[in-house]
Design a protein around this motif. Structure first.
Motif, mmCIF file in Angstrom:
data_model
loop_
_atom_site.group_PDB
_atom_site.id
_atom_site.type_symbol
_atom_site.label_atom_id
_atom_site.label_comp_id
_atom_site.label_asym_id
_atom_site.label_seq_id
_atom_site.Cartn_x
_atom_site.Cartn_y
_atom_site.Cartn_z
ATOM 1 N N ASN A 172 0.381 8.777 4.222
ATOM 2 C CA ASN A 172 0.527 9.708 5.539
ATOM 3 C C ASN A 172 -0.622 10.746 5.371
ATOM 4 O OD1 ASN A 172 2.969 8.645 6.355
ATOM 5 N ND2 ASN A 172 4.228 9.975 5.253
ATOM 6 N N GLU A 173 -1.210 11.256 4.227
ATOM 7 C CA GLU A 173 -2.341 12.138 4.274
ATOM 8 C C GLU A 173 -3.660 11.426 4.812
ATOM 9 O OE1 GLU A 173 -4.722 14.575 0.979
ATOM 10 O OE2 GLU A 173 -3.120 13.523 0.154
ATOM 11 N N PHE A 174 -3.699 10.058 4.493
ATOM 12 C CA PHE A 174 -4.758 9.272 4.911
ATOM 13 C C PHE A 174 -4.590 8.751 6.255
ATOM 14 C CE2 PHE A 174 -6.121 4.862 5.712
ATOM 15 C CZ PHE A 174 -7.414 4.798 5.513
ATOM 16 N N ILE B 37 0.921 -1.321 0.053
ATOM 17 C CA ILE B 37 -0.005 0.020 0.084
ATOM 18 C C ILE B 37 0.798 1.361 0.013
ATOM 19 C CG2 ILE B 37 -1.541 1.293 1.454
ATOM 20 C CD1 ILE B 37 -2.879 -1.335 2.180
ATOM 21 N N GLN B 38 1.840 1.270 0.744
ATOM 22 C CA GLN B 38 2.682 2.635 0.859
ATOM 23 C C GLN B 38 3.609 2.596 -0.532
ATOM 24 O OE1 GLN B 38 5.089 1.415 4.152
ATOM 25 N NE2 GLN B 38 3.792 1.998 5.864
ATOM 26 N N ASN B 39 3.842 1.589 -1.004
ATOM 27 C CA ASN B 39 4.539 1.638 -2.355
ATOM 28 C C ASN B 39 3.749 1.947 -3.588
ATOM 29 O OD1 ASN B 39 7.067 1.115 -1.226
ATOM 30 N ND2 ASN B 39 6.899 -1.221 -1.622
ATOM 31 N N ASN B 40 2.561 1.427 -3.431
ATOM 32 C CA ASN B 40 1.550 1.590 -4.673
ATOM 33 C C ASN B 40 0.881 3.189 -4.429
ATOM 34 O OD1 ASN B 40 -1.813 1.560 -5.281
ATOM 35 N ND2 ASN B 40 -0.353 0.384 -6.766
ATOM 36 N N TRP B 41 0.518 3.461 -3.294
ATOM 37 C CA TRP B 41 -0.076 4.846 -2.989
ATOM 38 C C TRP B 41 1.029 5.963 -3.091
ATOM 39 C CZ3 TRP B 41 -4.010 4.957 1.652
ATOM 40 C CH2 TRP B 41 -4.870 3.903 1.398
ATOM 41 N N GLY B 42 2.380 5.627 -2.562
ATOM 42 C CA GLY B 42 3.392 6.746 -2.435
ATOM 43 C C GLY B 42 2.963 7.098 -0.937
ATOM 44 N N MET B 43 4.274 7.406 -0.139
ATOM 45 C CA MET B 43 4.044 7.821 1.263
ATOM 46 C C MET B 43 3.393 9.174 1.428
ATOM 47 S SD MET B 43 5.368 5.264 2.829
ATOM 48 C CE MET B 43 5.392 6.137 4.403
ATOM 49 N N ASP B 44 3.170 10.055 0.342
ATOM 50 C CA ASP B 44 2.466 11.238 0.804
ATOM 51 C C ASP B 44 1.138 11.104 0.866
ATOM 52 O OD1 ASP B 44 4.831 12.766 0.572
ATOM 53 O OD2 ASP B 44 4.477 13.251 -1.524
#
Length: 201
Positions: A123-125, A113-120
């Motif tokens: 973290n926003e979520f 999830i972190q890689n697919n979404w991107g950390m920004d």
């Protein structure tokens, strides 16, 4: 009066494909109707064994590669509809309820999830919630009642002032036994964004 809302993650915010997941595991030799692997799966979900040990266990037992295991394991994870992000951000901004996330999530899935979404985006979520509880980090899992009691106690929550939203009836039933209000959300028929319009609160 509901003052606190505890949300599940999968099929509440991020969509899941549980049928494909079961089929891909079946191809590897892991049947969800067979309890042989249940102990190791539960241990991994509670973070009691490492990802490396988890993968090595199945490599040895099933004679499959790390790539095959990861591909099958992560195929359950789908998209994160933007309207759900907008919903939880708006709810957090209103500051009318204390918001928590409580998910049976393992290291491989959260890493995907972190890689697919991107950390920004991740973290926003994540910052929409007062606490972000993942089973592999707190070493507890649903539907064991100690995980619900842990969240209530750590945050000084009253069960009768708390709503728990989850797509698995076994999980909501366990929470309800502690006096927590529940919504057993049915994926594809209901959506968390309708929390207020459908009179769940």
């Amino acid at each position: 009066m509901i003052k606190n809302i505890i949300f599940d993650f999968g099929d509440i915010f991020i969509n899941l494909d549980k049928i494909k997941f079961a089929n891909e595991l079946q191809k590897l030799g892991i049947s969800q109707n067979d309890n042989t692997f249940t102990p190791i799966l539960n241990e991994y979900e509670m973070g009691l064994i490492s990802t490396e040990d988890f993968i090595n266990y199945f490599k040895e037992k099933l004679q499959v590669s790390s790539h095959e295991i990861k591909k099958a394991w992560n195929c359950i994870l789908l998209d994160f509809p933007i309207e759900r992000l907008k919903f939880i951000k708006k709810l957090a901004k209103q500051n009318k309820h204390r918001l928590f996330l409580l998910s049976n999530t393992n290291d491989l899935h959260i890493s995907w999830i972190q890689n697919n979404w991107g950390m920004d985006l991740y973290n926003e979520f994540k910052t929409c919630f007062e606490k972000f509880y993942l089973s592999h980090e707190i070493h507890l899992r649903k539907p064991n009642n100690n995980i619900y009691q842990f969240v209530l106690t750590e945050n000084n929550l009253q069960a009768n002032e708390t709503l728990f939203i989850d797509d698995t009836e076994e999980n909501t039933s366990a929470a309800a036994m502690l006096g927590i209000h529940t919504w057993n959300l049915i994926p594809k028929k209901e959506d968390v964004v309708d929390l207020f319009t459908k009179n769940h609160i």
